[in-house]
Structure formats: C-alpha cells, structure tokens
Design a protein around this motif. Structure first.
Motif, PDB file in Angstrom:
ATOM      1  N   ARG A 169       0.839  -1.199   0.000  1.00 48.94           N
ATOM      2  CA  ARG A 169       0.000   0.000   0.000  1.00 48.94           C
ATOM      3  C   ARG A 169       0.872   1.246   0.000  1.00 48.94           C
ATOM      4  O   ARG A 169       2.057   1.196   0.300  1.00 48.94           O
ATOM      5  N   SER A 171       0.802   3.519   2.143  1.00 55.44           N
ATOM      6  CA  SER A 171       1.184   3.849   3.517  1.00 55.44           C
ATOM      7  C   SER A 171       2.156   2.840   4.125  1.00 55.44           C
ATOM      8  O   SER A 171       2.609   3.017   5.259  1.00 55.44           O
ATOM      9  N   GLN A 250      -7.079  -0.901  -2.100  1.00 57.12           N
ATOM     10  CA  GLN A 250      -7.589  -1.102  -0.749  1.00 57.12           C
ATOM     11  C   GLN A 250      -8.801  -0.218  -0.438  1.00 57.12           C
ATOM     12  O   GLN A 250      -8.818   0.965  -0.789  1.00 57.12           O
ATOM     13  N   TYR A 252     -10.498   1.289   2.648  1.00 48.75           N
ATOM     14  CA  TYR A 252     -10.152   1.508   4.046  1.00 48.75           C
ATOM     15  C   TYR A 252     -11.362   1.429   4.976  1.00 48.75           C
ATOM     16  O   TYR A 252     -11.300   0.854   6.054  1.00 48.75           O
ATOM     17  N   ASP A 253     -12.467   1.992   4.542  1.00 55.46           N
ATOM     18  CA  ASP A 253     -13.612   2.082   5.458  1.00 55.46           C
ATOM     19  C   ASP A 253     -14.883   2.285   4.655  1.00 55.46           C
ATOM     20  O   ASP A 253     -14.858   2.886   3.569  1.00 55.46           O
ATOM     21  N   VAL A 278     -11.271   4.992   0.038  1.00 54.43           N
ATOM     22  CA  VAL A 278     -10.381   4.060  -0.656  1.00 54.43           C
ATOM     23  C   VAL A 278      -9.061   4.752  -1.002  1.00 54.43           C
ATOM     24  O   VAL A 278      -8.926   5.975  -0.899  1.00 54.43           O
ATOM     25  N   GLU A 279      -8.089   3.938  -1.409  1.00 56.61           N
ATOM     26  CA  GLU A 279      -6.823   4.493  -1.871  1.00 56.61           C
ATOM     27  C   GLU A 279      -7.005   5.193  -3.220  1.00 56.61           C
ATOM     28  O   GLU A 279      -7.978   4.964  -3.935  1.00 56.61           O
ATOM     29  N   VAL A 311      -6.787  10.328   0.324  1.00 52.37           N
ATOM     30  CA  VAL A 311      -7.640   9.212  -0.064  1.00 52.37           C
ATOM     31  C   VAL A 311      -8.694   9.702  -1.050  1.00 52.37           C
ATOM     32  O   VAL A 311      -8.764  10.888  -1.390  1.00 52.37           O
ATOM     33  N   THR A 340     -10.946  -6.606  -2.387  1.00 55.63           N
ATOM     34  CA  THR A 340     -11.553  -6.317  -1.089  1.00 55.63           C
ATOM     35  C   THR A 340     -13.053  -6.107  -1.236  1.00 55.63           C
ATOM     36  O   THR A 340     -13.503  -5.462  -2.182  1.00 55.63           O
TER      37      THR A 340
END
Length: 574
Positions: A169, A171, A250, A252-253, A278-279, A311, A340
């Motif tokens: 990723r 990060s 990815q 994320y939430d 998301v990314e 993001v 995902t």
C-alpha cells in the motif's frame, strides 16, 4: 438481614451493632507449565501444553483446519475416536493449583509443520483476550528437516503453484516477506529478482519472516519478486515465490448513514448514504440490496467520487420517495474493489400509522427498600414516534429533585425513603396523533427494622439477686418486624475464625461485639437460665408511630446471663 439488640443481664443492657464486608477480587493472567517463550518439538511427535488460571480456560491454535475436542475426565482415560483423515486437538481437564484452580491441557498427536505458530490459552468467560492480562501465548516450532519452510494458507491456485502476492500500500513502511519456518535456528537468506536488495537494512524474525524497509524496494531499479533460501543437512530448500505489487485497491472504510435503525410512517421518504474511503486510483463498485429492489420504482441511486488529500471518497445515495410497509427490512451496501469487499447494513422499519404500546415490566406492584441509593420504576414501551413521558405520584406531577425520567421512560428514585411509597402513574402522549396511554404502578417501600430504647441500665449497677426485672425491646419497620429473644451464659465470647477477624477489625472505636457471639440460645419457658414469664409482644403507638413492643419479664433474676433481642422483616433478614 437482621437487627440485634443485646442485653447484659448481669447488670446492663447492651447496644446493637451492624457490620458490612467488602470482598475485593483481582485477576491474574493464566500461566503455562513452560516458562519459555518458544517450544521446539520434532515433527510427528505429540505436543502437550498445560495451562492454569483463576477462571474457566480455553485454547486456540494456529492451524484453523485443526478440530478441537473437549474431553471429560472419563473420556480422557479412553481411546478417542475420530473421522479418518481428520486431525484433532484434544483439550482435557487437569489438576489445578492453589490460587489457580482451573486447568486445561492441550494434546496434539502427530504434530505437522503447519502446526507451527502461536498457541494461546485464555479465559473463556472474559470477552477481551489480552496477552499478559487474560491470556498467555507460546510459539511452538514443529521441527521438520524435510520441510523447513511452510505456508499457513494454501487455498487458492496461485499459492498451490508456489506463488503468492505481496500487496504494498501507499502507507506501507515495511514489507513483510512471510517465510515461515519450522526450524527456529534456520539460516535464511532473501533473494530478490531481477534486482538485488541491500541485506544490511533487512531484519529476520523466525516467527514472521523478513522485514524490508519500503525505501529499499522503491530505490531498486526493478523488483518483481522475492523468495527465501536455506540449506539444511546438506540439502537446499526454497520458500514460495512472492510477487511484489504496489496497488491502490484497498478499501479503508465503509460507512452507512444514518448508522442507527431508521423508523418511518407509510408515505414518508428515506435517504441512505453509503460512503467508501479508498486508496487513490482504486476502482470500486457500490451495490445496494434492499427489500423493494425489484418492485419499487420510486427509488433513485446517485453516485459521486471525490479525491481528498490522501484518499478518495466514493459515495452512493439511495432515496425512496414514498415508503410502504413492504419496504421494511435490511438495507445493505456492498463496496467491492479488486481484492476487497466491505459491507455495511442498517435496518429500516416502516409503520402503517403512529402507535403506543405500554405494559408492565415487573408487575403492577413493586417493592424497594428504604436507604437504597437508586430504584427505577420501569415499563415496557413500544412506540413510534417517541411519545412525551410524564410521571405522577398519587395524582400529582412528579417534580422532586430526587426523581428523574430516563430516555427509556423509566422513573428513577434516588435515596429511597418511606415517604416514596404510593401509586405512580406513567402517561405517554403523542398529541399530533391524539394518542395517550397510562399505567398505574404501586410502590411499596420496605423499611429495615430499627430497635429504639430510651433507657439503658447502668453498667456498674448489677440487678439484685432474686429481683424481678422487665427487659423491653421496641422496634419499628415495614412490614412490621418479628421480634425474637436469645440468651447466653455470662463469659468470654465464642466466635468462628472469620467473624473473629471481622470483630478485631471493627472493634476500633467500639467496646465489644457481643451480638456476634456464636453460643446464643433461643429462649423458651424451659430454656431461659432465669425464671421468666411468657414473652409479651404487641403493636403500640410510640412517639407517634406504630411500633412493635416486646417484653421479657424475669420473675427471679438468680443467674448472671446476657439477653439479646433481634428484629427482622423482609427488608432485613438474617
């Protein structure tokens, strides 16, 4: 609970005492029979670990395909049966130790390379599993010279073909190459291709694999993949090939608004917002599932995408302009990227019309005890929209500072006293819909008995031998207390060990704890030490209150004796 009043018939009448005991409890983590951080056993041998603790215990192991079987004491002594090809971890009871009475032993026969990993013993009835507090870990190596490298998961085709993908990723600061080993002291080297990496900045952990700083990979001309190499007993081995891939796939939430269940009346509109974080450069697909998806045409779905500082937000808004009862049910938002899928859901309830349903929670008559710090009058309420709540006591609106209404319509009474007894009425109103419901609850406040005596005999003035004496015990309580009399011979107090410690602890500032003596005897006409007349107990008005007065009349005081009166009711019992 019981109130005692002790009389010293040698010359004096004594005083009643009350006591309390607070028991503290502290929890220590479970312990293993091995104090080492890791255990090494040869492959195909039996792994046995014993765990002891203060509460009920359970085990967890690294291989999730391994089936656990709890054995009773009798089953542990018998041969176990199992499905052919099925591997079983046997968990049995074992003797505890002082301070740790619970014990669970884990036994795994024919241990394999894939059984390498962390084994955890934890308190079964404690929700939070925290190593060092409610759990203990130990890492076990199943030493297999023929298979020094192993993979935890081999479900998909790439893994079975010896390929795995490591997604990096944006990060990520360190890349973990999970070369898991069965031999703890194995000398493992990392090979990168087509470009090499500076090994001096990488770190090896025999429980995790190689840790590579992200900047090493970014600074290399080209890195397609890596693998681990080792030589053991003259034979060369290599791990799976790990392909390095930088991705923005990815999610994320995902949040669904409103987060709480939504309640509506037929004909109202509803709007739900599903937001995915998301990314960058991540493509996502947002799909809705809901009861009226195939039949309701009054639905709009709008999507939007916004790049933020670090993001991207992808948003889908679902609107139903006029709901019906058939729209009741779960509303699910699925957010899917390349690798995902995250899901959020909420519940929508559509009512045909406003309503109020009110019923008893604990019956029409409830009881409290004077002196309680808090007591709640609770009712069962089902209503929409939320109605206005009012409480009345004996027909008057409750406005006392000691009483307050909660969101669940309960009335809390703080510092309960006798005057709080009465009839309470809860009234629920929906003025817009012209709805009203009410319910009456009778509160009975029980008062623990109290013994009151205005005159106490002088401790230095014995009763004359042969004299006639009257001992009076006056008590008040609700309901009316029951009074009993007891006696004991004059002499040292006999206590059990627990009470003896309590008496010593509580004697500071007190002269004695005679009422706690263990050799008190019930009084009867044949068993009273001195000659007595029948005990007279009656209800009398004393100081403006209805009280219970009990009198013990000694017709001939010839023996030095201690007498005690006790009072009890449902609020205070022995």
């Amino acid at each position: 609970m019981k109130t005692d009043f002790t009389f010293f018939c040698r010359t004096w009448i004594g005083i009643a005492y009350a006591s309390g005991l607070v028991i503290g409890f502290s929890m220590t983590p479970p312990i293993l029979d091995s104090s080492k951080d890791e255990i090494v056993i040869p492959v195909h041998e039996t792994l046995t670990i014993t765990c002891r603790g203060q509460r009920t215990l359970a085990w967890a192991w690294p291989d999730q395909t391994l089936v656990g079987q709890e054995l009773t004491d009798r089953q542990a002594q018998l041969p176990t049966t199992r499905v052919p090809g099925q591997r079983v971890a046997l968990v049995s009871e074992c003797p505890g130790q002082p301070g740790r009475p619970y014990c669970k032993r884990l036994a795994l026969t024919g241990a394999q390379a894939n059984d390498t990993g962390y084994y955890r013993c934890y308190y079964k009835d404690v929700k939070a599993i925290i190593v060092g507090t409610t759990a203990v870990n130990v890492y076990v190596f199943i030493r297999d010279p023929k298979q020094p490298f192993f993979r935890r998961d081999a479900k998909n085709e790439d893994i079975r073909n010896g390929l795995e993908t490591i997604l990096i990723r944006h990060s990520t600061t360190h890349v973990i190459v999970p070369c898991l080993v069965t031999v703890p002291d194995l000398n493992v080297t990392l090979y990168a291709y087509p470009s090499s990496l500076d090994n001096s900045q990488m770190k090896w952990d025999n429980k995790r694999g190689w840790s590579i700083p992200r900047q090493l990979i970014d600074s290399a001309p080209m890195i397609i993949g890596v693998l681990c190499l080792a030589t053991l007993e003259g034979e060369d081995f290599q791990s799976a090939n790990y392909l390095i891939h930088t991705t923005g796939s990815q999610v994320y939430d995902v949040k669904l608004f409103p987060e709480d269940p939504v309640e509506l009346i037929v004909g109202e509109a509803i709007t739900l917002n599903c937001t995915a974080v998301v990314e960058f450069d991540t493509g996502v697909k947002i799909q809705w599932s809901y009861p009226g998806k195939l039949t309701n045409n009054w639905v709009d779905i709008k999507t939007q995408r916004e790049a933020l500082l670090h993001v991207t937000e992808a948003v889908s808004i679902l609107t139903i302009h006029s709901v019906n009862v058939t729209d009741t049910g779960p509303y699910i938002c699925n957010v899917t990227s390349i690798d995902t899928t995250l899901t959020q859901q909420t519940q929508v309830i559509v009512y045909e019309k406003p309503f109020i349903s009110l019923s008893y929670r604990n019956g029409a008559v409830v009881e409290a005890t004077a002196g309680q710090k808090s007591f709640k009058l609770q009712v069962n309420v089902s209503a929409f929209p939320t109605p206005e709540t009012q409480w009345y006591k004996d027909g008057k609106l409750v406005k006392m500072k000691r009483m307050r209404t909660h969101h669940n319509h309960a009335l809390e009474i703080k510092d309960v006293c006798q005057e709080d007894s009465g009839t309470y009425t809860v009234v629920l109103k929906n003025s817009a819909a012209a709805l009203e419901k009410r319910l009456n609850i009778t509160l009975v406040v029980n008062v623990p008995p109290q013994i009151h005596e205005k005159e106490i005999a002088d401790l230095s003035s014995p009763y004359p031998s042969g004299s006639s004496q009257t001992l009076t015990c006056t008590t008040f309580g609700l309901p009316a207390p029951n009074v009993t009399w007891q006696w004991r011979a004059w002499g040292p107090c006999v206590l059990n060990s627990t009470q003896n410690r309590l008496v010593r602890r509580e004697r500071k500032g007190r002269s004695d704890r005679i009422s706690d003596c263990q050799d008190w005897q019930d009084i009867s006409s044949e068993n009273a030490a001195n000659e007595i007349e029948p005990i007279e107990t009656s209800a009398q008005v004393v100081d403006g209150r209805q009280k219970i007065v009990s009198q013990l009349k000694i017709s001939n005081a010839s023996v030095s004796v201690m007498y005690k009166c006790s009072a009890e009711n449902k609020a205070w019992q022995r």
